[in-house]
Scaffold this motif. Sequence first.
Motif, PDB file in Angstrom:
ATOM      1  N   SER A 137     -81.491 -45.568  37.368  1.00 23.57           N
ATOM      2  CA  SER A 137     -80.245 -45.346  38.111  1.00 23.57           C
ATOM      3  C   SER A 137     -79.801 -43.895  37.980  1.00 23.57           C
ATOM      4  O   SER A 137     -79.314 -43.288  38.950  1.00 23.57           O
ATOM      5  N   SER A 138     -79.983 -43.311  36.787  1.00 26.29           N
ATOM      6  CA  SER A 138     -79.596 -41.914  36.580  1.00 26.29           C
ATOM      7  C   SER A 138     -80.550 -40.955  37.285  1.00 26.29           C
ATOM      8  O   SER A 138     -80.141 -39.855  37.696  1.00 26.29           O
ATOM      9  N   LEU A 139     -81.823 -41.351  37.424  1.00 27.55           N
ATOM     10  CA  LEU A 139     -82.759 -40.537  38.212  1.00 27.55           C
ATOM     11  C   LEU A 139     -82.300 -40.464  39.670  1.00 27.55           C
ATOM     12  O   LEU A 139     -82.315 -39.394  40.294  1.00 27.55           O
ATOM     13  N   ILE A 140     -81.895 -41.602  40.213  1.00 27.82           N
ATOM     14  CA  ILE A 140     -81.404 -41.617  41.598  1.00 27.82           C
ATOM     15  C   ILE A 140     -80.115 -40.812  41.705  1.00 27.82           C
ATOM     16  O   ILE A 140     -79.938 -39.998  42.619  1.00 27.82           O
ATOM     17  N   ASN A 141     -79.216 -41.013  40.742  1.00 31.13           N
ATOM     18  CA  ASN A 141     -77.958 -40.274  40.770  1.00 31.13           C
ATOM     19  C   ASN A 141     -78.186 -38.767  40.634  1.00 31.13           C
ATOM     20  O   ASN A 141     -77.458 -37.964  41.230  1.00 31.13           O
TER      21      ASN A 141
END
Length: 468
Positions: free
Chosen positions: A161-165
């Motif tokens: 999720s943090s990679l996408i964010n």
Amino acid sequence: MDNEVIIVLDCGATNLRAIAVNASGRIVAKQTAANQTESDSQHSQWHIWSLENIMNQLNQCARALMPQLSDYQVVALTVTTFGVDGTLIDAKGNLLHPIISWKCPRTIEVMESIDKYIDAKRLQSISGVGSFSFNTIYKLIWLKENHPELIDKAHAWLFISSLINYRLTGVTSTDRTMAGTSQLLDIHQEQFSQEILDAIGLNADLFPPMVQASEPIGVLREKAARELGLKKPVPVISTGHDTQFALIGSGAQPNQPVLSSGTWEILMARTTAIDTQSLSNYPGSTCELDACSGLFTPGLQWLASGTLEWVRELFWPKEAKPDVYQQMIEAARQVPAGCEGLQMQGSLLNPASHPGWQGLALNTQRAHFYRAALEHLAQTLSDNLLTLEAIAHFKSEQILMVGGGTRNPLWNQLKANATGKTLKILDEPETTVLGAAMFAFAGIKRYDSIAQAQAGFEHHYHYIQPSH
């Protein structure tokens, strides 16, 4: 506010979706694309995720939404996804290693030999999370054992999720709910455990600052906004691990057990207390951080519809789906309670439980086997509910139910009878998306609290009472 929408980017293991939700919880539009793992070039049986493919598909889904949103204003965006997965990045945000999928078997041996680093029971007592080979801790140990140079050069570990964010905002962060799935946290302190990190030889500064659900991460970069089809940048609000937001989206209140019923059944609750010391005594147990600070989500899981599918394949192999399910239910209704002595015993996934059937007779028919499996699973729910109440120190009056298994009326009634509890069945399948949207609307101050957002979203339930 009804003309304002949140875009939820939902990265699932099977589907990638962009879904627009308004402030009343109504889904205004959705678009879906398929998602699947790829084979790792290092080994044909290893599974990885392509971040490029995920981003491209999410962008395409979002752009396809826009013609349906001409009368709406997109006010924020949020990302929810499955747990545990992520990878190391360098200072420029480049991936240092492909994202190892939770489907990948390479970490099984790591989990089985974790005692050389830290006692497995101690690990669960600190982290709450059960021993599942896909946990983040085992991925990091595998990388450290096989590619130590990547650990040395890494700027950060980012969960998926943090990679996408990061791609959306350029901001590195650690998603709190994803961190709660990692088996790296001290769950009671809600921070990475120094004891665990010391045991496996990692530094806490590998993880960027943790963000709470509903906290703004940053603003969409202009390039990211264009790729999503948005006319202007909007805030990106932190949500994260899909399970936690499904609980919120279902309307679950603290100390209310929630059963997610599908191939697996997962019985969870949002609780103020958890006895993590005892968790390892219960196979399939786990505990993660709730989406709201100060709460936990203990859970127990077991194979459910997967067991019923096994019975169908044995005894109804030629009947066409989905019509066969109603045939099976009607046949099982004709079998009296107790199945005239036939009982299913044990777990198909645990040979030590000696799974099998007891009480076969000359009059035993295939409907007996199906009903016996339903009764066994209903009793499993009852037993696990008592366990969950004991380890989390609460008592329940109802069970809130979501998922595909709730469409089986006979199974529902047997569950109500076995537990002696009223079943409260949610008629809306998109619980994860609704929960994420609640936090996003709270993050931009359209609601003052998550409780207010829950109350502001529409929920529709039906109820099943015990029949004795």
